[in-house]
Design a protein around this motif. Structure first.
Motif, short mmCIF file in Angstrom:
data_model
loop_
_atom_site.label_atom_id
_atom_site.label_comp_id
_atom_site.label_asym_id
_atom_site.label_seq_id
_atom_site.Cartn_x
_atom_site.Cartn_y
_atom_site.Cartn_z
N SER A 108 -1.66 5.77 7.00
CA SER A 108 -2.19 4.78 6.06
C SER A 108 -1.86 3.36 6.51
N SER A 109 -0.68 3.19 7.08
CA SER A 109 -0.28 1.88 7.59
C SER A 109 -1.16 1.46 8.77
N ARG A 110 -1.46 2.41 9.65
CA ARG A 110 -2.32 2.13 10.80
C ARG A 110 -3.73 1.75 10.33
N LEU A 149 0.82 -1.20 0.00
CA LEU A 149 0.00 0.00 0.00
C LEU A 149 0.86 1.26 0.00
N GLN A 150 1.87 1.27 0.85
CA GLN A 150 2.72 2.46 0.96
C GLN A 150 3.56 2.66 -0.31
N LYS A 151 3.93 1.57 -0.97
CA LYS A 151 4.63 1.70 -2.25
C LYS A 151 3.72 2.33 -3.30
N THR A 152 2.43 2.00 -3.22
CA THR A 152 1.45 2.61 -4.13
C THR A 152 1.33 4.10 -3.86
N PHE A 153 1.29 4.47 -2.58
CA PHE A 153 1.20 5.88 -2.20
C PHE A 153 2.38 6.69 -2.75
N TYR A 158 -8.22 -1.97 8.99
CA TYR A 158 -9.10 -2.48 7.94
C TYR A 158 -9.04 -4.00 7.87
N ALA A 159 -7.81 -4.54 7.96
CA ALA A 159 -7.63 -5.99 7.86
C ALA A 159 -8.21 -6.72 9.07
N ILE A 163 -8.35 5.91 3.73
CA ILE A 163 -7.11 5.53 3.04
C ILE A 163 -7.04 6.23 1.68
N ARG A 164 -8.17 6.26 0.97
CA ARG A 164 -8.20 6.94 -0.33
C ARG A 164 -7.93 8.43 -0.20
N SER A 165 -8.47 9.04 0.86
CA SER A 165 -8.22 10.46 1.10
C SER A 165 -6.74 10.73 1.38
N LEU A 166 -6.13 9.85 2.16
CA LEU A 166 -4.70 9.99 2.45
C LEU A 166 -3.87 9.82 1.18
#
Length: 306
Positions: A264-266, A210-214, A271-272, A285-288
């Motif tokens: 986002s990591s938190r 996820l963070q790589k996507t960000f 979420y999981a 997450i999308r907003s971040l």
């Protein structure tokens, strides 16, 4: 790189493992991996830095443990001690259940953790009156100067992990490229054959997806990644926030990006692990993601050489 230079790097690395790392009594499987991991690091960080890379492998043993931890399958640690009125560090890399891991996962774990160590070798320790700062790449672990007790890790560790994961992928790709050179070692050839059969084109790590996507638009900017990588390798990380903010044109942009990545990591973990309000967390997450890319787009638009 011509075949003669490649042979030189391979032979020196194999001799190093066989003659200087015997103190650790590594298994044959681990030695065979180090035969290819060490030369890949030398190629990645250039032959002129070979001695620094060798020193990291001398100082940082690889240790197996059978304890379980689903979130952290491996980690690198460095902690301070005092000798002759001087602060030094002890380091090690711990890998959980490495005998049971698939080859590519074990390779990723070892490269990822040693890459932390290589990028923490220069300017590792910073002292204040009350604290000791031990650098891990782009971030610091804090210790009490008097008691040596750990005080925590700074928030920049998230960006360290993102950059380290990208570089792990690069080093695995370098290893996968070894197949194009002449190799006279049967064990190494077998290991490379197995790796090549696992990877399709470029290697992609599953870590920090996820963070790589960000940060994709940032890490795809080769110029800035080279600058950040050089500052990280040489231990000049305290200059990075000012450098980043000046280009974005807004104070605290670097710290804001760090905050967004940590948040986002938190939220990803929440979420999981939750059954309720998943859509709310996903929208956050999308907003971040949008906020992160506004900062990164400003940086890229103001930094013309990509």
């Amino acid at each position: 790189m011509d075949n003669n230079m490649f042979k030189t790097i391979m032979n020196e690395s194999i001799d190093f493992v066989d003659n200087e790392l015997t103190i650790y009594n590594y298994s044959t499987d681990i030695k065979h991996l180090l035969y290819i991991i060490i030369p890949a690091f030398i190629i990645r960080y250039e032959y002129k830095n070979k001695n620094n890379i060798f020193q990291v492998f001398r100082e940082v043993p690889l240790i197996e443990t059978t304890e379980n931890n689903k979130r952290f399958q491996a980690y690198y640690t460095s902690y301070p001690y005092k000798s002759n009125n001087k602060f030094l560090t002890r380091k090690y890399i711990l890998v959980r259940h490495y005998k049971d891991k698939p080859l590519i996962e074990l390779l990723d774990n070892i490269i990822h953790e040693y890459n932390h160590a290589i990028n923490s070798f220069i300017n590792e320790i910073k002292l204040t009156k009350t604290k000791i700062y031990i650098r891990t790449g782009l971030s610091y672990a804090l210790f009490d100067r008097k008691t040596l007790k750990p005080l925590g890790i700074d928030d920049r560790n998230i960006l360290e992990e993102i950059l380290n994961t990208k570089q792990t992928e690069e080093v695995v790709d370098i290893i996968n490229d070894f197949n194009k050179y002449e190799l006279n070692n049967f064990d190494i050839s077998n290991t490379l054959y197995s790796i090549n059969n696992t990877i399709n084109n470029q290697y992609k790590s599953n870590a920090y997806s996820l963070q790589k996507t960000f940060t994709k638009n940032l890490t795809n900017n080769k110029t800035i990644i080279n600058i950040l990588s050089n500052m990280r390798f040489n231990g000049n990380i305290d200059e990075i926030p000012t450098f980043f903010d000046d280009i974005v044109g807004k104070e605290n942009s670097y710290n804001d990006l760090i905050y967004i990545l940590n948040e986002s990591s938190r939220l990803e973990r929440e979420y999981a692990n939750s059954k309720l309000f998943k859509k709310i967390k996903l929208n956050k997450i999308r907003s971040l993601y949008k906020k992160a890319n506004r900062i990164i787009d400003n940086f890229n638009n103001n930094y013309h050489f990509k």
